[in-house]
Write a protein that holds these residues in place. Sequence first.
Motif, PDB file in Angstrom:
ATOM      1  N   HIS A  16       1.877 -62.279  25.691  1.00  0.00           N
ATOM      2  CA  HIS A  16       2.944 -62.962  26.429  1.00  0.00           C
ATOM      3  C   HIS A  16       4.021 -61.966  26.855  1.00  0.00           C
ATOM      4  CE1 HIS A  16       1.990 -67.318  25.609  1.00  0.00           C
ATOM      5  NE2 HIS A  16       1.222 -66.727  24.702  1.00  0.00           N
ATOM      6  N   LEU A  17       4.416 -61.097  25.925  1.00  0.00           N
ATOM      7  CA  LEU A  17       5.453 -60.103  26.240  1.00  0.00           C
ATOM      8  C   LEU A  17       5.000 -59.145  27.338  1.00  0.00           C
ATOM      9  CD1 LEU A  17       6.732 -59.132  22.667  1.00  0.00           C
ATOM     10  CD2 LEU A  17       7.848 -60.650  24.338  1.00  0.00           C
ATOM     11  N   LEU A  71      12.726 -61.432  18.605  1.00  0.00           N
ATOM     12  CA  LEU A  71      12.981 -62.665  19.346  1.00  0.00           C
ATOM     13  C   LEU A  71      12.228 -63.834  18.725  1.00  0.00           C
ATOM     14  CD1 LEU A  71      12.471 -61.201  22.940  1.00  0.00           C
ATOM     15  CD2 LEU A  71      14.655 -61.621  21.777  1.00  0.00           C
ATOM     16  N   PRO A  72      12.846 -65.004  18.655  1.00  0.00           N
ATOM     17  CA  PRO A  72      12.151 -66.171  18.096  1.00  0.00           C
ATOM     18  C   PRO A  72      11.044 -66.657  19.032  1.00  0.00           C
ATOM     19  CG  PRO A  72      14.252 -66.835  19.023  1.00  0.00           C
ATOM     20  CD  PRO A  72      14.200 -65.328  19.098  1.00  0.00           C
ATOM     21  N   VAL A  73       9.952 -67.125  18.442  1.00  0.00           N
ATOM     22  CA  VAL A  73       8.855 -67.725  19.195  1.00  0.00           C
ATOM     23  C   VAL A  73       8.893 -69.216  18.878  1.00  0.00           C
ATOM     24  CG1 VAL A  73       6.362 -67.775  19.575  1.00  0.00           C
ATOM     25  CG2 VAL A  73       7.502 -65.598  19.043  1.00  0.00           C
ATOM     26  N   THR A  74       9.154 -70.014  19.897  1.00  0.00           N
ATOM     27  CA  THR A  74       9.289 -71.458  19.692  1.00  0.00           C
ATOM     28  C   THR A  74       8.351 -72.212  20.633  1.00  0.00           C
ATOM     29  OG1 THR A  74      11.131 -71.576  21.252  1.00  0.00           O
ATOM     30  CG2 THR A  74      11.692 -71.263  18.922  1.00  0.00           C
ATOM     31  N   PHE A  75       8.161 -73.481  20.328  1.00  0.00           N
ATOM     32  CA  PHE A  75       7.259 -74.331  21.098  1.00  0.00           C
ATOM     33  C   PHE A  75       7.984 -75.597  21.511  1.00  0.00           C
ATOM     34  CE2 PHE A  75       5.096 -72.145  17.634  1.00  0.00           C
ATOM     35  CZ  PHE A  75       4.212 -71.353  18.334  1.00  0.00           C
ATOM     36  N   GLY A 106      12.160 -66.105  22.874  1.00  0.00           N
ATOM     37  CA  GLY A 106      13.576 -65.898  23.158  1.00  0.00           C
ATOM     38  C   GLY A 106      13.891 -66.434  24.541  1.00  0.00           C
ATOM     39  N   ASP A 107      14.684 -65.699  25.302  1.00  0.00           N
ATOM     40  CA  ASP A 107      14.911 -66.078  26.694  1.00  0.00           C
ATOM     41  C   ASP A 107      14.144 -65.138  27.621  1.00  0.00           C
ATOM     42  OD1 ASP A 107      16.351 -63.756  26.478  1.00  0.00           O
ATOM     43  OD2 ASP A 107      18.263 -64.608  27.101  1.00  0.00           O
ATOM     44  N   TYR A 108      13.098 -64.495  27.063  1.00  0.00           N
ATOM     45  CA  TYR A 108      12.336 -63.498  27.816  1.00  0.00           C
ATOM     46  C   TYR A 108      11.139 -64.100  28.559  1.00  0.00           C
ATOM     47  CZ  TYR A 108      10.326 -58.956  28.959  1.00  0.00           C
ATOM     48  OH  TYR A 108       9.833 -57.863  29.631  1.00  0.00           O
ATOM     49  N   LYS A 116      -2.391 -69.422  18.865  1.00  0.00           N
ATOM     50  CA  LYS A 116      -1.556 -69.179  17.683  1.00  0.00           C
ATOM     51  C   LYS A 116      -0.682 -67.958  17.925  1.00  0.00           C
ATOM     52  CE  LYS A 116      -4.536 -71.354  14.334  1.00  0.00           C
ATOM     53  NZ  LYS A 116      -5.168 -71.282  13.027  1.00  0.00           N
ATOM     54  N   HIS A 117       0.537 -68.029  17.411  1.00  0.00           N
ATOM     55  CA  HIS A 117       1.524 -66.975  17.626  1.00  0.00           C
ATOM     56  C   HIS A 117       2.246 -66.667  16.326  1.00  0.00           C
ATOM     57  CE1 HIS A 117       0.895 -69.032  21.444  1.00  0.00           C
ATOM     58  NE2 HIS A 117       1.194 -67.882  22.032  1.00  0.00           N
ATOM     59  N   VAL A 118       2.906 -65.516  16.285  1.00  0.00           N
ATOM     60  CA  VAL A 118       3.785 -65.202  15.160  1.00  0.00           C
ATOM     61  C   VAL A 118       5.081 -65.989  15.341  1.00  0.00           C
ATOM     62  CG1 VAL A 118       2.783 -62.920  14.747  1.00  0.00           C
ATOM     63  CG2 VAL A 118       4.692 -63.157  16.356  1.00  0.00           C
ATOM     64  N   ARG A 119       5.916 -66.057  14.301  1.00  0.00           N
ATOM     65  CA  ARG A 119       7.168 -66.825  14.373  1.00  0.00           C
ATOM     66  C   ARG A 119       8.274 -66.097  15.127  1.00  0.00           C
ATOM     67  NH1 ARG A 119       5.401 -67.703   9.257  1.00  0.00           N
ATOM     68  NH2 ARG A 119       6.866 -66.222   8.365  1.00  0.00           N
ATOM     69  N   SER A 120       8.212 -64.756  15.125  1.00  0.00           N
ATOM     70  CA  SER A 120       9.188 -63.965  15.868  1.00  0.00           C
ATOM     71  C   SER A 120       8.541 -62.632  16.221  1.00  0.00           C
ATOM     72  CB  SER A 120      10.470 -63.752  15.057  1.00  0.00           C
ATOM     73  OG  SER A 120      10.220 -62.933  13.947  1.00  0.00           O
ATOM     74  N   THR A 121       9.069 -61.991  17.262  1.00  0.00           N
ATOM     75  CA  THR A 121       8.425 -60.770  17.747  1.00  0.00           C
ATOM     76  C   THR A 121       8.440 -59.650  16.712  1.00  0.00           C
ATOM     77  OG1 THR A 121      10.440 -59.989  18.850  1.00  0.00           O
ATOM     78  CG2 THR A 121       8.895 -61.319  20.160  1.00  0.00           C
ATOM     79  N   GLY A 122       9.393 -59.683  15.781  1.00  0.00           N
ATOM     80  CA  GLY A 122       9.441 -58.660  14.741  1.00  0.00           C
ATOM     81  C   GLY A 122       8.197 -58.642  13.868  1.00  0.00           C
ATOM     82  N   GLN A 123       7.440 -59.746  13.857  1.00  0.00           N
ATOM     83  CA  GLN A 123       6.208 -59.820  13.069  1.00  0.00           C
ATOM     84  C   GLN A 123       5.018 -59.199  13.791  1.00  0.00           C
ATOM     85  OE1 GLN A 123       6.033 -64.108  12.365  1.00  0.00           O
ATOM     86  NE2 GLN A 123       6.594 -63.733  10.244  1.00  0.00           N
TER      87      GLN A 123
END
Length: 151
Positions: A16-17, A71-75, A106-108, A116-123
């Motif tokens: 995604h990034l 950055l947070p990953v939200t749905f 985030g807002d990116y 499936k995704h991680v909870r935040s990009t730091g992961q």
Amino acid sequence: MEEREVSFPPAHTAEHLLNQTMIRLFGCERSYNAHVERKKSKMSFHLSRKPTRQEEKEIERRMNELIEADLPVTFEYVRRDSLPEGIDAGRLPDDAGDDIRLVRIGDYDVCPCIGKHVRSTGQIGRFEMLGTNWDEMERSFRVRFKIISAY
């Protein structure tokens, strides 16, 4: 809607990034061909020109900067007929139904996805570009990369 089984959530989130990074750097569309796995991944983009070596390094730099930003990953779920502006419904399968899951980083970046995704990009870990290929006839730029992660 069930989540699609993806072999490696950190690499899938990085997908995604990378899509959004390429859009912002080159004004292109999201990748037209992606193969994302734990060991290595590749994504192809239609571009108007071959990126320079400096631009390739900038892709890698920006990717790692976004990862480090944690950055947070939200749905969120939206109705197919109420997709936010800029969200392309053309890539959704016909059987996706009327409730579409949007993945927001985030807002990116925001796009429909059932993976499936991680909870935040730091992961994610670290993005390492393995190489690129340019096809002049197709005006296609392929990025090969791997994610170094403890996930």
